[in-house]
Design a protein around this motif. Structure first.
Motif, PDB file in Angstrom:
ATOM      1  N   MET A   1       0.851  -1.201   0.000  1.00 19.86           N
ATOM      2  CA  MET A   1       0.000   0.000   0.000  1.00 19.86           C
ATOM      3  C   MET A   1       0.887   1.252   0.000  1.00 19.86           C
ATOM      4  O   MET A   1       1.715   1.428   0.902  1.00 19.86           O
ATOM      5  N   PRO A   2       0.738   2.151  -0.969  1.00 23.03           N
ATOM      6  CA  PRO A   2       1.567   3.361  -1.021  1.00 23.03           C
ATOM      7  C   PRO A   2       1.316   4.251   0.192  1.00 23.03           C
ATOM      8  O   PRO A   2       0.194   4.342   0.692  1.00 23.03           O
ATOM      9  N   LEU A   3       2.370   4.913   0.640  1.00 17.94           N
ATOM     10  CA  LEU A   3       2.240   5.832   1.768  1.00 17.94           C
ATOM     11  C   LEU A   3       1.830   7.211   1.266  1.00 17.94           C
ATOM     12  O   LEU A   3       2.367   7.701   0.269  1.00 17.94           O
ATOM     13  N   ASP A   4       0.885   7.826   1.991  1.00 14.32           N
ATOM     14  CA  ASP A   4       0.533   9.199   1.626  1.00 14.32           C
ATOM     15  C   ASP A   4       1.652  10.133   2.086  1.00 14.32           C
ATOM     16  O   ASP A   4       2.595   9.733   2.768  1.00 14.32           O
ATOM     17  N   GLU A   5       1.559  11.389   1.679  1.00 18.39           N
ATOM     18  CA  GLU A   5       2.636  12.342   1.939  1.00 18.39           C
ATOM     19  C   GLU A   5       2.924  12.504   3.422  1.00 18.39           C
ATOM     20  O   GLU A   5       4.082  12.594   3.831  1.00 18.39           O
ATOM     21  N   ARG A   6       1.877  12.519   4.246  1.00 17.19           N
ATOM     22  CA  ARG A   6       2.099  12.699   5.689  1.00 17.19           C
ATOM     23  C   ARG A   6       2.874  11.518   6.261  1.00 17.19           C
ATOM     24  O   ARG A   6       3.839  11.715   7.020  1.00 17.19           O
ATOM     25  N   LYS A   7       2.474  10.325   5.906  1.00 16.38           N
ATOM     26  CA  LYS A   7       3.178   9.149   6.429  1.00 16.38           C
ATOM     27  C   LYS A   7       4.621   9.096   5.940  1.00 16.38           C
ATOM     28  O   LYS A   7       5.522   8.664   6.666  1.00 16.38           O
ATOM     29  N   GLN A   8       4.845   9.514   4.705  1.00 21.40           N
ATOM     30  CA  GLN A   8       6.216   9.556   4.208  1.00 21.40           C
ATOM     31  C   GLN A   8       7.080  10.492   5.052  1.00 21.40           C
ATOM     32  O   GLN A   8       8.212  10.161   5.409  1.00 21.40           O
ATOM     33  N   LYS A   9       6.537  11.670   5.365  1.00 22.13           N
ATOM     34  CA  LYS A   9       7.302  12.635   6.165  1.00 22.13           C
ATOM     35  C   LYS A   9       7.540  12.120   7.582  1.00 22.13           C
ATOM     36  O   LYS A   9       8.615  12.318   8.156  1.00 22.13           O
ATOM     37  N   VAL A  10       6.552  11.446   8.132  1.00 26.84           N
ATOM     38  CA  VAL A  10       6.711  10.893   9.483  1.00 26.84           C
ATOM     39  C   VAL A  10       7.770   9.791   9.477  1.00 26.84           C
ATOM     40  O   VAL A  10       8.654   9.751  10.336  1.00 26.84           O
ATOM     41  N   LEU A  11       7.695   8.893   8.496  1.00 25.21           N
ATOM     42  CA  LEU A  11       8.685   7.810   8.413  1.00 25.21           C
ATOM     43  C   LEU A  11      10.083   8.372   8.212  1.00 25.21           C
ATOM     44  O   LEU A  11      11.041   7.927   8.872  1.00 25.21           O
ATOM     45  N   GLU A  46      -0.188   8.439  13.544  1.00 24.79           N
ATOM     46  CA  GLU A  46       0.459   8.112  12.275  1.00 24.79           C
ATOM     47  C   GLU A  46       1.536   7.030  12.476  1.00 24.79           C
ATOM     48  O   GLU A  46       1.668   6.100  11.670  1.00 24.79           O
ATOM     49  N   MET A  47       2.288   7.149  13.571  1.00 28.33           N
ATOM     50  CA  MET A  47       3.327   6.170  13.859  1.00 28.33           C
ATOM     51  C   MET A  47       2.720   4.801  14.166  1.00 28.33           C
ATOM     52  O   MET A  47       3.261   3.759  13.766  1.00 28.33           O
ATOM     53  N   ALA A  48       1.584   4.801  14.845  1.00 31.62           N
ATOM     54  CA  ALA A  48       0.904   3.539  15.128  1.00 31.62           C
ATOM     55  C   ALA A  48       0.449   2.872  13.830  1.00 31.62           C
ATOM     56  O   ALA A  48       0.558   1.644  13.671  1.00 31.62           O
ATOM     57  N   GLU A  49      -0.033   3.677  12.897  1.00 35.44           N
ATOM     58  CA  GLU A  49      -0.463   3.117  11.612  1.00 35.44           C
ATOM     59  C   GLU A  49       0.731   2.591  10.813  1.00 35.44           C
ATOM     60  O   GLU A  49       0.643   1.550  10.151  1.00 35.44           O
ATOM     61  N   LEU A  50       1.841   3.314  10.866  1.00 36.56           N
ATOM     62  CA  LEU A  50       3.050   2.835  10.188  1.00 36.56           C
ATOM     63  C   LEU A  50       3.534   1.524  10.801  1.00 36.56           C
ATOM     64  O   LEU A  50       4.042   0.647  10.090  1.00 36.56           O
ATOM     65  N   GLU A  51       3.355   1.378  12.109  1.00 35.93           N
ATOM     66  CA  GLU A  51       3.712   0.111  12.753  1.00 35.93           C
ATOM     67  C   GLU A  51       2.810  -1.018  12.257  1.00 35.93           C
ATOM     68  O   GLU A  51       3.285  -2.121  11.949  1.00 35.93           O
ATOM     69  N   GLU A  52       1.525  -0.746  12.172  1.00 34.48           N
ATOM     70  CA  GLU A  52       0.591  -1.759  11.674  1.00 34.48           C
ATOM     71  C   GLU A  52       0.915  -2.162  10.239  1.00 34.48           C
ATOM     72  O   GLU A  52       0.716  -3.310   9.831  1.00 34.48           O
ATOM     73  N   MET A  53       1.418  -1.236   9.471  1.00 38.99           N
ATOM     74  CA  MET A  53       1.763  -1.505   8.072  1.00 38.99           C
ATOM     75  C   MET A  53       3.116  -2.219   7.935  1.00 38.99           C
ATOM     76  O   MET A  53       3.506  -2.624   6.840  1.00 38.99           O
ATOM     77  N   GLY A  54       3.851  -2.340   9.039  1.00 36.79           N
ATOM     78  CA  GLY A  54       5.116  -3.066   9.026  1.00 36.79           C
ATOM     79  C   GLY A  54       6.347  -2.221   8.797  1.00 36.79           C
ATOM     80  O   GLY A  54       7.449  -2.756   8.639  1.00 36.79           O
ATOM     81  N   TYR A  55       6.200  -0.876   8.813  1.00 35.72           N
ATOM     82  CA  TYR A  55       7.333  -0.002   8.553  1.00 35.72           C
ATOM     83  C   TYR A  55       8.048   0.469   9.823  1.00 35.72           C
ATOM     84  O   TYR A  55       9.182   0.931   9.745  1.00 35.72           O
ATOM     85  N   LEU A  56       7.387   0.371  10.954  1.00 33.08           N
ATOM     86  CA  LEU A  56       7.995   0.700  12.243  1.00 33.08           C
ATOM     87  C   LEU A  56       7.823  -0.483  13.190  1.00 33.08           C
ATOM     88  O   LEU A  56       6.937  -1.322  13.013  1.00 33.08           O
ATOM     89  N   GLU A  57       8.680  -0.527  14.196  1.00 32.40           N
ATOM     90  CA  GLU A  57       8.610  -1.548  15.239  1.00 32.40           C
ATOM     91  C   GLU A  57       8.723  -0.876  16.594  1.00 32.40           C
ATOM     92  O   GLU A  57       9.316   0.209  16.711  1.00 32.40           O
TER      93      GLU A  57
END
Length: 346
Positions: A1-11, A46-57
């Protein structure tokens, strides 16, 4: 799933912060650093969602978050800004490398040392795989009676030397005649096509007792064939131990053992370069992407150096997954270009 601009900046902010501090990243620590005018609570979501998507731990329940291998992969492929080297650093690196470029081995050793010192990680450079190279020159120098240095020069000015034992009855003049005969007879032939019979034929007009000649030719043959061996220059291994990821002695030992195991890194780098599917100047392998036991906590940035269009060998940097990828990429790219330029000038 592509990351939107906000999630990209947070990551991107999480990766940058974690690389800088080595501490798990909280939402409060990146407020004002991610280019978003949002509250810590919004960043936390946003960080919680990135974790659910597998990009953060989240290493511990009460701690902040860190990038996963997948998070680092998105970062290096899409979000990483490459740091431009200053004119002063380019000048310094160029001067240090050019000053050491009389022989390829010396050039590669210096390139590895420069990469290790300028990045703070471990670096490796390997000599070309020479099956398609040709013999250029042969010298046999008597160091003392019974001890001879055999020097072999092959493609691209690559020099190999080997100290050997020779019969005491052989003198320096005879050695010189034999070396000249071998060079005249075999110069221009591929290393992998040269046989002991080739040497015998090339030296058949040199008057030497057969029992002595056979010993000399065997040592010359072994020296020529060994010129085809890969040589690995590893620099900055202690640098890895300064990073928090490798403070655990068992983890550090596992990584060091993998780095110093004979032929392991060289074989991996060559295979990785041959399997490379893109046309970029460098390759990045992260954590589990590195198919070597003991390297799971590492990242590997590598590139190739060339002479014209021919792939010659490989240069790489090894560090923790929490590597400053941007700094490494800018330096390995510049140094590999300098190596290429030096080879072109030969």
């Amino acid at each position: 799933m592509p990351l939107d601009e906000r999630k990209q900046k947070v990551l991107q902010a999480v990766v940058d912060e974690y690389v800088a501090t080595a501490d798990p990243v909280s939402s409060r620590s990146i407020v004002g650093h991610c280019g978003l005018d949002v509250s810590p609570a919004t960043l936390r979501n946003e960080m919680a969602e990135l974790e659910e998507m597998g990009y953060l731990e989240q290493p511990h329940t009460s701690s902040g978050r860190v990038p996963s291998d997948a998070g680092y992969r998105i970062y290096v492929d899409q979000l990483m800004p490459v740091t431009a080297l200053s004119r002063q650093e380019k000048t310094r690196l160029s001067a240090d490398l050019i000053a050491q470029c009389n022989e390829l081995e010396t050039l590669l050793r210096q390139a590895a040392e420069l990469l290790a010192s300028s990045t703070g990680y471990t670096s490796v450079a390997i000599t070309p795989h020479l099956h398609s190279s040709v013999l250029d020159q042969v010298r046999m120098l008597m160091i003392e009676p019974g001890k001879v240095l055999v020097i072999v020069v092959v493609t691209a000015g690559i020099v190999r030397d080997r100290l050997t034992r020779m019969p005491l009855e052989i003198d320096a003049e005879t050695l010189n005649k034999l070396a000249k005969a071998i060079e005249i007879g075999l110069a221009g032939q591929r290393i992998d096509e040269i046989t002991l019979l080739s040497l015998e034929k090339a030296t058949e007009r040199v008057k030497v007792p057969e029992s002595l000649l056979n010993q000399v030719l065997y040592e010359a043959y072994v020296s020529i064939k060994q010129a085809d061996n890969l040589e690995v220059f590893l620099s900055g291994v202690p640098n890895l131990l300064t990073h928090p990821e490798f403070r655990d002695s068992l983890r550090a030992k596992t990584v060091v053992d993998a780095l110093t195991q004979n032929g392991l890194i060289a074989g991996y780098m060559r295979e990785d370069a041959l399997n490379k599917s893109d046309d970029g100047e460098f390759m990045i392998r992260i954590g589990q992407e590195i198919s070597l036991h003991g390297m799971e906590e590492c990242s590997f940035v590598s590139t190739v150096y060339k002479m014209g269009d021919e792939l010659m060998g490989n240069i790489g940097v090894i560090g923790p997954r929490r590597m400053s990828y941007s700094n490494v990429v800018s330096r390995i790219t510049f140094i590999s270009r300098m190596v290429n330029s030096s080879l072109e000038d030969r």
